[in-house]
Design a protein around this motif. Structure first.
Motif, PDB file in Angstrom:
ATOM      1  N   TRP B  34       0.846  -1.188   0.000  1.00 59.43           N
ATOM      2  CA  TRP B  34       0.000   0.000   0.000  1.00 59.43           C
ATOM      3  C   TRP B  34       0.882   1.238   0.000  1.00 59.43           C
ATOM      4  O   TRP B  34       1.775   1.387   0.849  1.00 59.43           O
ATOM      5  N   ARG B  36       0.689   5.693  -0.556  1.00 56.98           N
ATOM      6  CA  ARG B  36      -0.121   6.881  -0.778  1.00 56.98           C
ATOM      7  C   ARG B  36       0.643   7.823  -1.690  1.00 56.98           C
ATOM      8  O   ARG B  36       1.877   7.893  -1.645  1.00 56.98           O
ATOM      9  N   ILE B  46       3.331   2.699   2.782  1.00 59.92           N
ATOM     10  CA  ILE B  46       2.660   2.677   4.082  1.00 59.92           C
ATOM     11  C   ILE B  46       2.924   1.358   4.791  1.00 59.92           C
ATOM     12  O   ILE B  46       3.438   1.312   5.910  1.00 59.92           O
ATOM     13  N   TYR B  64      -2.276   4.038  10.287  1.00 56.62           N
ATOM     14  CA  TYR B  64      -2.765   2.986   9.403  1.00 56.62           C
ATOM     15  C   TYR B  64      -2.496   1.606  10.010  1.00 56.62           C
ATOM     16  O   TYR B  64      -1.579   1.431  10.794  1.00 56.62           O
ATOM     17  N   SER B  65      -3.291   0.639   9.602  1.00 53.29           N
ATOM     18  CA  SER B  65      -2.991  -0.761   9.849  1.00 53.29           C
ATOM     19  C   SER B  65      -3.394  -1.546   8.609  1.00 53.29           C
ATOM     20  O   SER B  65      -4.009  -0.990   7.693  1.00 53.29           O
ATOM     21  N   LEU B  76      -6.193  -2.090   3.679  1.00 51.47           N
ATOM     22  CA  LEU B  76      -5.616  -0.964   4.429  1.00 51.47           C
ATOM     23  C   LEU B  76      -6.713  -0.384   5.305  1.00 51.47           C
ATOM     24  O   LEU B  76      -7.826  -0.144   4.825  1.00 51.47           O
ATOM     25  N   LEU B  78      -7.804   2.583   8.106  1.00 56.25           N
ATOM     26  CA  LEU B  78      -7.582   3.835   8.814  1.00 56.25           C
ATOM     27  C   LEU B  78      -8.471   3.768  10.059  1.00 56.25           C
ATOM     28  O   LEU B  78      -9.700   3.830   9.950  1.00 56.25           O
ATOM     29  N   ALA B  81     -10.063   8.095  10.797  1.00 61.69           N
ATOM     30  CA  ALA B  81      -9.611   8.923   9.686  1.00 61.69           C
ATOM     31  C   ALA B  81      -9.422  10.377  10.103  1.00 61.69           C
ATOM     32  O   ALA B  81     -10.213  10.939  10.881  1.00 61.69           O
ATOM     33  N   GLN B  85      -5.131  12.519   6.054  1.00 58.74           N
ATOM     34  CA  GLN B  85      -5.090  11.255   5.328  1.00 58.74           C
ATOM     35  C   GLN B  85      -5.845  11.335   3.998  1.00 58.74           C
ATOM     36  O   GLN B  85      -5.967  10.328   3.292  1.00 58.74           O
ATOM     37  N   TYR B  89      -4.632   6.560  -2.742  1.00 60.06           N
ATOM     38  CA  TYR B  89      -4.032   5.344  -2.210  1.00 60.06           C
ATOM     39  C   TYR B  89      -3.905   4.314  -3.326  1.00 60.06           C
ATOM     40  O   TYR B  89      -4.869   4.019  -4.040  1.00 60.06           O
TER      41      TYR B  89
END
Lengths: 117, 114
Positions: B34, B36, B46, B64-65, B76, B78, B81, B85, B89
């Motif tokens: 991932w 951005r 990310i 993020y996770s 992905l 958030l 958020a 952000q 993406y």
């Protein structure tokens, strides 16, 4: 740490003229170098890569790039530009020996190429 | 031809919402990523994953996770958020075992957080 620079945010060229999009890099050791292109509202597409061997690399759509170790550069070139080449171009670099996230590509900030009819 | 599909082209979310961005690839690639993309900053990594249930932080993982329960899908998340952000993406995949194989990208999800 690896890094890559694209010194020009914007390059304009007339259709039929040669084009150059510049890229310089910084790595420890010999680099792996890539060029990608992004057309509007699309993801990135791979154009070409340099890993080892001949310094002049040929890729998709008539593009080529020249690896210059002494100048730490990997400029993208095309002998005769087309209007359809207008897009955002990204240079990317990776060090051959690294770990974790550093094993992945580092991208430049991108250069918007506009080919004028 | 490799296909990387991102489930949403555009998303608008409110500050504090939990957001899921989904990515599926159809070429049995081990590695998924991932990024951005922000103007003037290029692409920044990310998170990435080199196998099911495996993940590693990239250069900007804060906020993020990710989840990789199946080989073909990389999500992905958030958690809450925030307006910073708001971005494009991009998901990508690449096989293991093919040295220096290029990344294959999806078309991106443009997320706006208001």
């Amino acid at each position: 740490a690896q890094s890559v620079a694209q010194p020009e945010d914007q390059v304009n060229v007339a259709e039929g003229n040669p084009l150059t999009v510049k890229c310089t890099y910084s790595v420890s050791g010999n680099p792996y170098l890539f060029w990608y292109v992004q057309y509007p509202n699309r993801g990135l597409q791979f154009l070409l890569k340099y890993i080892t061997g001949d310094n002049l690399v040929k890729g998709s759509y008539g593009f080529e790039a020249e690896f210059n170790k002494s100048q730490t550069s990997f400029h993208l070139k095309k002998p005769s530009a087309l209007v359809s080449d207008s897009a955002l171009y990204f240079c990317a670099v990776r060090e051959p020996i690294s770990s974790g996230s550093a094993r992945q590509l580092t991208f430049g900030s991108g250069t918007q190429l506009t080919v004028l009819p | 031809d490799v296909k990387v599909t991102q489930s949403s082209r555009y998303l608008v979310k409110r500050t504090g919402e939990k957001v899921f961005l989904e990515c599926v690839q159809d070429m049995d690639h081990e590695n998924m990523f991932w990024y951005r993309q922000d103007p003037g900053l290029g692409l920044r990594l990310i998170y990435f994953s080199y196998d099911v249930k495996m993940k590693e932080k990239g250069d900007i993982p804060e906020g993020y996770s990710v989840s990789r329960e199946k080989k073909e899908r990389f999500s992905l998340i958030l958690e809450s958020a925030s307006t910073n952000q708001t971005s494009m993406y991009l998901c990508a995949s690449r096989p293991t075992g093919v040295r220096n194989s290029p990344l294959h990208f999806g078309n991106g999800t443009r997320l706006t957080v208001t």
